[in-house]
Design an enzyme around this catalytic site. Structure first.
Site, PDB file in Angstrom:
ATOM      1  N   GLU A 163       0.818  -1.134  -0.004  1.00 51.12           N
ATOM      2  CA  GLU A 163       0.179  -0.088   0.022  1.00 51.12           C
ATOM      3  C   GLU A 163       0.802   1.215   0.012  1.00 51.12           C
ATOM      4  OE1 GLU A 163      -3.255  -0.052   2.682  1.00 51.12           O
ATOM      5  OE2 GLU A 163      -4.042  -1.910   2.077  1.00 51.12           O
ATOM      6  N   GLU A 372      -5.615  -8.803   0.192  1.00 46.31           N
ATOM      7  CA  GLU A 372      -6.271  -8.380   1.467  1.00 46.31           C
ATOM      8  C   GLU A 372      -7.860  -7.952   1.343  1.00 46.31           C
ATOM      9  OE1 GLU A 372      -4.371  -5.570   4.299  1.00 46.31           O
ATOM     10  OE2 GLU A 372      -2.507  -5.976   3.533  1.00 46.31           O
TER      11      GLU A 372
HETATM   12  C1  BGP Z   1      -4.238  -2.765   5.518  1.00 46.03           C
HETATM   13  C2  BGP Z   1      -2.888  -3.224   5.863  1.00 46.03           C
HETATM   14  C3  BGP Z   1      -2.620  -4.212   6.820  1.00 46.03           C
HETATM   15  C4  BGP Z   1      -4.187  -4.161   7.658  1.00 46.03           C
HETATM   16  C5  BGP Z   1      -5.239  -3.743   7.362  1.00 46.03           C
HETATM   17  C6  BGP Z   1      -6.577  -3.560   8.152  1.00 46.03           C
HETATM   18  O1  BGP Z   1      -4.300  -1.319   4.990  1.00 46.03           O
HETATM   19  O2  BGP Z   1      -1.976  -3.255   4.658  1.00 46.03           O
HETATM   20  O3  BGP Z   1      -1.478  -4.213   7.458  1.00 46.03           O
HETATM   21  O4  BGP Z   1      -3.714  -3.825   9.023  1.00 46.03           O
HETATM   22  O5  BGP Z   1      -5.149  -2.664   6.693  1.00 46.03           O
HETATM   23  O6  BGP Z   1      -6.157  -2.317   8.834  1.00 46.03           O
HETATM   24  P1  BGP Z   1      -6.503  -2.120  10.238  1.00 46.03           P
HETATM   25  O7  BGP Z   1      -5.626  -3.072  10.920  1.00 46.03           O
HETATM   26  O8  BGP Z   1      -6.396  -0.664  10.572  1.00 46.03           O
HETATM   27  O9  BGP Z   1      -7.930  -2.458  10.578  1.00 46.03           O
END
Ligand code: BGP
Length: 471
Positions: A163, A372
């Site tokens: 990201e 993801e």
């Molecule tokens: C994405 C990241 C992850 C993960 C996910 C969920 O943007 O790549 O590392 O954390 O988001 O986000 P959060 O943990 O803030 O809910």
């Protein structure tokens, strides 16, 4: 009837080193910037133990195997491989990933490996002022080349920087921005340096890994226009440009697009592109896109004389604390009355997944793998010792359905790796916001026995995999 998935579709899940591994001071791992952040209270949580995957990895891989996984996306921790600037890699760090990779492959699971997921070694940060100094380009190149040489005989799918777009867009939160007052202009210099790191990684992968494939992992959030007003439509397009499309265009076409060049000119921004940079970029032909997608957003027209507002940070982790960005004359974000949201204000919108897979297919015609997608929730063990996560099942099920439709419509998606396999630390909310198919018995306040407990979603996902998405 459910859409059908391709025969060798990869079914798995996703994680990142600093969020899952723990063991931050073991076997020679050096401190990372994210460790220091996580020592502060909110919005971070102590990552020194996390899910302790470092010690539980064999058990975790067995659980993946039992669920029928054919892929697993994880990241390598730079501070395990290069704990200092001596130029000598840490063999114990290399050993850990060799063991994990062998364990996966022995169990029929294809590794998909991210090279950088927010855990910059403190020594790199000190030496190169984070991503601000071009000296980081060689340090990053040395690190990724070591990974390709050590693991490239078995790892064929690589992701360069997680990201990158979100790291720039949310610069203050994700640790990339060091001087908030000048971030508005600095971000483009920093981004250019990251682009050069990305480009060199792509080139090195093709040089060193036989049959190696590499791509970027944009954090994708489709923007819908608030209304049929043409100005809102353009605002939504602008929002997609400024938060993701300029990165995707850069990665796919290997040049900066017209929109960002005009934006730089209008705002008197110099991204410090030097002779030779774009020749290097031109050689970095990506093979696929990793896709991270959780939600959608809405944009509306923004008056040119309105006040600039950076994208807001939900720092407290509480609902209702999200500050929407406003880029005068470009776009303003607003809410969506048509979709529900999670406890963290994230829109629950599986259709967004189909929207963006079609969008990416139409723009770039490249293969894609979902790296993801997931549902974050407050969770505790029930009295029956189980976790009944119906909301997560519903979310994943609807997303899988939408992915299937996008594939039928022509999107070349070759795998689905939702976030996350076991519970792990949320970027901003520790264990308070859980995503796993497998519960980890621990909390941010007390480290418990870290037992792995399959949630209902684990059993459900196992059937999905067994039926190749038909269930
Ligand atoms: C994405 C990241 C992850 C993960 C996910 C969920 O943007 O790549 O590392 O954390 O988001 O986000 P959060 O943990 O803030 O809910």
């Amino acid at each position: 009837e459910n859409p059908t998935f391709p025969k060798d579709f990869l079914w798995g899940a996703s994680s990142a080193a600093w969020q899952v591994e723990g063991a931050v001071a073991e076997d020679g791992r050096a401190p990372a910037i994210i460790d220091l952040n996580s020592k502060k209270k909110k919005p971070y949580a102590d990552n020194s133990i996390a899910s302790d995957h470092y010690h539980f990895y064999k058990e975790d891989v067995q659980l993946m195997k039992e669920a029928g996984f054919t892929s697993y996306r994880f990241s390598i921790a730079w501070p395990r491989i290069y704990p200092d600037n001596s130029g000598v890699p840490n063999q114990l760090g290399i050993d850990f990933y060799n063991n994990l990779i062998d364990e996966l492959i022995d169990n029929g699971i294809t590794p998909i490996v991210t090279l950088y997921h927010y855990d910059m070694p403190v020594w790199v940060d000190k030496e190169f002022n984070g991503w601000y100094d071009r000296g980081i380009i060689d340090a990053f190149d040395q690190y990724v080349r070591t990974c390709f040489n050590e693991f490239g005989d078995r790892v064929k799918y690589w992701l360069a920087i997680n990201e990158q777009n979100m790291q720039i867009v949310y610069g203050d939160w994700l640790g990339v921005c060091k001087y908030p007052e000048t971030w508005f202009k600095d971000k483009w210099k920093v981004n250019h340096i990251m682009n050069l790191c990305h480009s060199k990684a792509v080139i090195a992968c093709h040089e060193l890994v036989e049959g190696g494939k590499i791509g970027p992992v944009p954090g994708m959030v489709p923007f819908y226009p608030e209304s049929a007003n043409p100005q809102d439509q353009i605002a939504a397009m602008n929002a997609e440009e400024l938060t993701e499309k300029i990165w995707n265009d850069f990665n796919a076409n290997r040049e900066y697009n017209g929109f960002i060049k005009r934006y730089w000119k209008e705002h008197d921004i110099d991204p410090d592109i030097r002779p030779g940079d774009m020749e290097l970029v031109a050689q970095a032909e990506i093979d696929f896109f990793g896709i991270n997608c959780y939600r959608s957003n809405v944009a509306k027209a923004s008056p040119a004389d309105s006040e600039y507002q950076e994208i807001g940070l939900n720092k407290s982790g509480e609902k209702g604390n999200f500050v929407y960005p406003n880029y005068p004359g470009i776009f303003e974000q607003t809410n969506n009355p048509f979709v529900e949201t999670t406890d963290w204000d994230w829109e629950i919108d599986p259709v967004a997944m189909r929207y963006l897979l079609r969008y990416m297919e139409d723009h770039y015609h490249l293969p894609m793998v979902i790296t993801e997608n997931g549902y974050g929730a407050h969770e505790t063990l029930g009295e029956d010792g189980k976790v009944h996560d119906e909301e997560r099942i519903k979310f994943l099920k609807e997303n899988i359905y939408q992915i299937g439709l996008a594939i039928e419509d022509g999107a070349k998606v070759f795998g689905y790796n939702p976030w996350s396999f076991t519970d792990l630390l949320s970027t901003g909310n520790g264990m308070a916001k859980r995503y796993g198919l497998v519960y980890i018995n621990t909390t941010d306040e007390d480290v418990l026995d870290l037992k792995r407990i399959k949630k209902d979603s684990y059993y459900w996902y196992k059937e999905v995999i067994a039926s190749n998405g038909a269930k």
